[in-house]
Design a protein around this motif. Sequence first.
Motif, PDB file in Angstrom:
ATOM      1  N   GLN A 144       0.827  -1.203   0.000  1.00 47.94           N
ATOM      2  CA  GLN A 144       0.000   0.000   0.000  1.00 47.94           C
ATOM      3  C   GLN A 144       0.866   1.260   0.000  1.00 47.94           C
ATOM      4  O   GLN A 144       0.558   2.244  -0.674  1.00 47.94           O
ATOM      5  CB  GLN A 144      -0.923  -0.021   1.221  1.00 47.94           C
ATOM      6  N   ARG A 145       1.976   1.210   0.755  1.00 47.08           N
ATOM      7  CA  ARG A 145       2.876   2.366   0.770  1.00 47.08           C
ATOM      8  C   ARG A 145       3.533   2.569  -0.592  1.00 47.08           C
ATOM      9  O   ARG A 145       3.732   3.711  -1.034  1.00 47.08           O
ATOM     10  CB  ARG A 145       3.953   2.163   1.839  1.00 47.08           C
ATOM     11  N   GLU A 156       1.162   4.342  -2.663  1.00 48.76           N
ATOM     12  CA  GLU A 156       1.069   5.751  -2.295  1.00 48.76           C
ATOM     13  C   GLU A 156       2.172   6.563  -2.978  1.00 48.76           C
ATOM     14  O   GLU A 156       1.943   7.681  -3.453  1.00 48.76           O
ATOM     15  CB  GLU A 156       1.173   5.891  -0.769  1.00 48.76           C
ATOM     16  N   ARG A 160       1.181   6.943  -6.596  1.00 49.69           N
ATOM     17  CA  ARG A 160       0.126   7.955  -6.768  1.00 49.69           C
ATOM     18  C   ARG A 160       0.738   9.352  -6.812  1.00 49.69           C
ATOM     19  O   ARG A 160       0.357  10.196  -7.622  1.00 49.69           O
ATOM     20  CB  ARG A 160      -0.883   7.871  -5.617  1.00 49.69           C
ATOM     21  N   SER A 161       1.669   9.587  -5.896  1.00 46.15           N
ATOM     22  CA  SER A 161       2.316  10.897  -5.851  1.00 46.15           C
ATOM     23  C   SER A 161       3.139  11.155  -7.107  1.00 46.15           C
ATOM     24  O   SER A 161       3.078  12.240  -7.695  1.00 46.15           O
ATOM     25  CB  SER A 161       3.218  10.982  -4.605  1.00 46.15           C
ATOM     26  N   ALA A 184      -6.514   9.532  -4.810  1.00 48.27           N
ATOM     27  CA  ALA A 184      -6.389   8.655  -3.645  1.00 48.27           C
ATOM     28  C   ALA A 184      -7.101   7.321  -3.858  1.00 48.27           C
ATOM     29  O   ALA A 184      -6.809   6.333  -3.169  1.00 48.27           O
ATOM     30  CB  ALA A 184      -6.950   9.353  -2.406  1.00 48.27           C
ATOM     31  N   THR A 224      -5.657   2.582  -5.415  1.00 52.60           N
ATOM     32  CA  THR A 224      -5.103   1.708  -4.384  1.00 52.60           C
ATOM     33  C   THR A 224      -4.752   0.355  -5.004  1.00 52.60           C
ATOM     34  O   THR A 224      -5.145   0.072  -6.143  1.00 52.60           O
ATOM     35  CB  THR A 224      -6.129   1.489  -3.263  1.00 52.60           C
TER      36      THR A 224
END
Length: 321
Positions: A246-247, A250, A253-254, A260, A263
């Motif tokens: 999940q990290r 993240e 995504r950035s 958001a 996932t």
Amino acid sequence: MSTAASASDQLLVIARPDLNQRLTQWLDHLGEERRLADKTLVAYERDVRQFLRFLTDHLGGAPGVADLADLKPSDFRAFMARRRQSGAQSRSLARGLAGIRSFLGFLERRGEVNAAASSAVRPPRQGKSLPKPVSASDAMEIVSSDLALEAEPWVEARNAAVLTLLYGCGLRISEALSLTASQAPEPESRTLKIRGKGGKERIVPLLPAVGQAVATYLKLCPHAVSGNGPLFVGVRGGPLNPRLVQRAMEKMRSALGLPASATPHALRHSFASHLLAGGGDLRTIQELLGHASLSSTQIYTEIDSARLLDAYDRAHPRHRS
């Protein structure tokens, strides 16, 4: 100590001995015979515990089996109203009622209660929440191992392999991380056996890209990965924690400017949505996803319809005039 035993210990203060014994038997039944996941058991135990706490106050004392047999629809409605006042949302109320009904159904099959009263109560209506798949182009960028977001190349390759399994095969993250080294797909592999929810097995087809992504990860991985050990490992060689995946998402995504809603699980939604948009039929997609009911798969038709209507609104000359 088993999950069921641990759960029933927490219920001792709010249930009489006979009811506490039935709770233990019910939880054991769910865990051992129906093979429900530990998280599901914990949720069911928590929901029933909330109900019994309510009954302790509602009836003026800890309930027993006989008290459950005397319950009326109004008792269940009072419980739902109390939970609503405490801030519970419709989804939580519906799940809680489902757990209570499961327990009462278990007692009914033993001939100890009549579960009709709980069945007479309608669960609260829930607003539909459509899955949010990512676009095909964004999905391809996500599963790429060329983003250089990790200090270690093998970690980058590992993350890419996991995410490729989610998007290429429609796996849940738990299913991907439960694979053993002996189950590792190879570039020439064409199918993969997956054990999903409730221990149900299904066969999913494999794209060469999936096997290649896993092979690249294994070639770079500094840890011994073999036999019945986990296929995907952390930096210390132990089983990979899903939070690390999940990290990684993240960070992507950035880097890619994604919302958001992008996932790891969104890749599973993307798998289904893109198959449907490409002409796949619902029954086949249902089997690939491991859905027990076709109704769970039909939600993707709404996503596809919403996308078509959006394209229509943007493209039709009368809408632009």
